[in-house]
Design an enzyme around this catalytic site. Structure first.
Site, PDB file in Angstrom:
ATOM      1  N   ASP A 124      70.262  91.940  83.580  1.00  0.00           N
ATOM      2  CA  ASP A 124      70.771  93.181  82.417  1.00  0.00           C
ATOM      3  C   ASP A 124      71.300  93.924  82.817  1.00  0.00           C
ATOM      4  O   ASP A 124      72.554  95.014  82.347  1.00  0.00           O
ATOM      5  CB  ASP A 124      69.139  93.847  81.964  1.00  0.00           C
ATOM      6  CG  ASP A 124      69.290  93.662  80.706  1.00  0.00           C
ATOM      7  OD1 ASP A 124      69.913  93.258  79.798  1.00  0.00           O
ATOM      8  OD2 ASP A 124      68.019  93.725  80.569  1.00  0.00           O
ATOM      9  N   LYS A 128      66.751  84.989  72.921  1.00  0.00           N
ATOM     10  CA  LYS A 128      67.256  84.333  74.203  1.00  0.00           C
ATOM     11  C   LYS A 128      66.803  83.251  75.008  1.00  0.00           C
ATOM     12  O   LYS A 128      67.375  82.322  75.781  1.00  0.00           O
ATOM     13  CB  LYS A 128      66.809  86.034  74.945  1.00  0.00           C
ATOM     14  CG  LYS A 128      67.791  87.391  75.250  1.00  0.00           C
ATOM     15  CD  LYS A 128      67.159  88.380  75.291  1.00  0.00           C
ATOM     16  CE  LYS A 128      67.962  89.455  74.667  1.00  0.00           C
ATOM     17  NZ  LYS A 128      67.313  91.040  75.444  1.00  0.00           N
ATOM     18  N   GLN A 186      62.491  93.662  78.015  1.00  0.00           N
ATOM     19  CA  GLN A 186      62.628  93.688  77.103  1.00  0.00           C
ATOM     20  C   GLN A 186      62.264  95.637  76.829  1.00  0.00           C
ATOM     21  O   GLN A 186      61.800  96.218  77.294  1.00  0.00           O
ATOM     22  CB  GLN A 186      62.636  92.697  76.034  1.00  0.00           C
ATOM     23  CG  GLN A 186      63.055  93.136  74.529  1.00  0.00           C
ATOM     24  CD  GLN A 186      63.829  92.626  75.002  1.00  0.00           C
ATOM     25  OE1 GLN A 186      65.371  92.094  75.585  1.00  0.00           O
ATOM     26  NE2 GLN A 186      65.140  93.541  73.824  1.00  0.00           N
TER      27      GLN A 186
HETATM   28  N1  GUN Z   1      67.357  95.871  74.274  1.00  0.00           N
HETATM   29  C1  GUN Z   1      68.568  96.271  73.090  1.00  0.00           C
HETATM   30  N2  GUN Z   1      69.571  95.591  74.377  1.00  0.00           N
HETATM   31  C2  GUN Z   1      68.722  95.417  75.577  1.00  0.00           C
HETATM   32  C3  GUN Z   1      69.000  94.786  76.236  1.00  0.00           C
HETATM   33  O1  GUN Z   1      70.799  94.326  75.814  1.00  0.00           O
HETATM   34  N3  GUN Z   1      68.593  94.694  77.503  1.00  0.00           N
HETATM   35  C4  GUN Z   1      66.923  95.096  77.560  1.00  0.00           C
HETATM   36  N4  GUN Z   1      65.855  93.936  78.505  1.00  0.00           N
HETATM   37  N5  GUN Z   1      66.819  95.150  76.973  1.00  0.00           N
HETATM   38  C5  GUN Z   1      67.057  95.502  75.072  1.00  0.00           C
END
Ligand code: GUN
Length: 298
Positions: free
Chosen positions: A121, A54, A98
């Site tokens: 998100d 990211k 995350q």
């Molecule tokens: N863990 C797996 N996929 C995601 C996501 O799209 N966002 C976040 N914050 N954690 C994740």
């Protein structure tokens, strides 16, 4: 019949190029540089790798990124305190915590703390609530399910009246993907571990989205001829011949499915790259929300 392979990497690259151009335009027009803050609690290796990707994407697109790491034994107050600081930081337009977090932390309480205008998100209760309600628009659509919809559109899916089957009901993928399909007037069936006659249910699907995390569970014989298949699974299977000792496969037995489906995403190179592209788009949107409205007519 051999399915069209939906090239998620190419679609994601196109979206990233569009976002990069819009980031540059925003900076010259408004002096605002979009910024994303990530919060990683603990040392889960796959999560570390996702967060790294990211930040790399932010760098490539001209988006500022702020990386915050807390130890696995961080307290609820520490995590929520960090979120509060990021809510107040004007350089930050998107906050990504995350998931999964270590078990002792209350995920819901942390997500509730993220300011709705920075919830890139889309997992906060207001965004998910709006997604679930008719005629209400969330500020942010969750990244992976949004990527799924974009790939379906890319493959020429007709949503209206289609039978769509979603395998998996997770907060992150299955449930929001089902809501997005309902919004587009598909008839949606959400399947899970207690679903009876799974192969038969799948065989009715014009659109099949799998997000269960079980390697090659969906067989070619489960798929309706001509269906569009979106495989969200990314599963490691042992492979002594591979450099890392494993390879990645989806939830769908690709070689069988591609002989039956009309279109299908590969793993890797399908949905995976879309998640980050949509996150970059959401971060740009977060920055756009901070531009003061002018009285000029547009
Ligand atoms: N863990 C797996 N996929 C995601 C996501 O799209 N966002 C976040 N914050 N954690 C994740």
């Amino acid at each position: 019949m051999t399915a069209t392979i939906i090239d998620g990497a190419a679609v994601a690259a196109r979206i990233r190029a569009e976002v990069a151009a819009q980031v540059a335009a925003m900076q010259s027009a408004h002096g605002i540089r979009p910024g994303l803050a990530t919060v990683l609690v603990g040392d889960d290796a796959p999560s570390q790798s996702y967060v790294r990707m990211k930040h790399k994407a932010c760098e490539e697109l001209g988006i500022a990124s702020f990386r915050h790491e807390l130890p696995a034994d961080a307290t609820q107050a520490q995590v929520e305190g960090l979120v509060a600081e990021l809510n107040a930081d004007p350089r930050v337009h998107g906050i990504l915590v995350q998931l999964p977090m270590p078990k002792h932390l209350n995920e819901e309480a942390v997500l509730n703390k993220i300011s709705i205008e920075k919830d890139v998100d889309g997992f906060g209760p207001v965004n998910i609530g709006r997604l679930a309600m008719k005629g209400r628009d969330p500020l942010f659509i969750p990244c992976t399910p949004h990527g799924v919809i974009v790939l379906l559109e890319e493959a020429g899916a007709v949503f209206e009246g289609a039978n769509a089957v979603v395998l998996g009901r997770s907060n992150i993928v299955g449930m929001p993907a089902a809501l997005l399909l309902i919004e587009r007037n598909a008839t949606v069936t959400v399947c899970h571990s207690r679903t009876r006659n799974l192969p038969e249910v799948c065989s009715q699907a014009d659109i099949l989205v799998s997000a269960v995390g079980r390697a090659e569970m969906v067989r070619g014989s489960w798929i309706k001829p001509g269906a569009i298949v979106i495989d969200v699974g990314t599963n490691r299977v042992d492979d002594p011949g591979a450099k890392r000792g494993y390879r990645l496969v989806g939830d769908v037995a690709f070689d069988e499915a591609k002989e039956v489906a009309g279109a299908i995403t590969p793993v890797p190179g399908g949905v995976g790259p879309m998640t980050i592209a949509m996150l970059m788009k959401n971060t740009l949107r977060g920055a756009e929300l901070t531009i003061p409205a002018t009285s000029e007519a547009h």
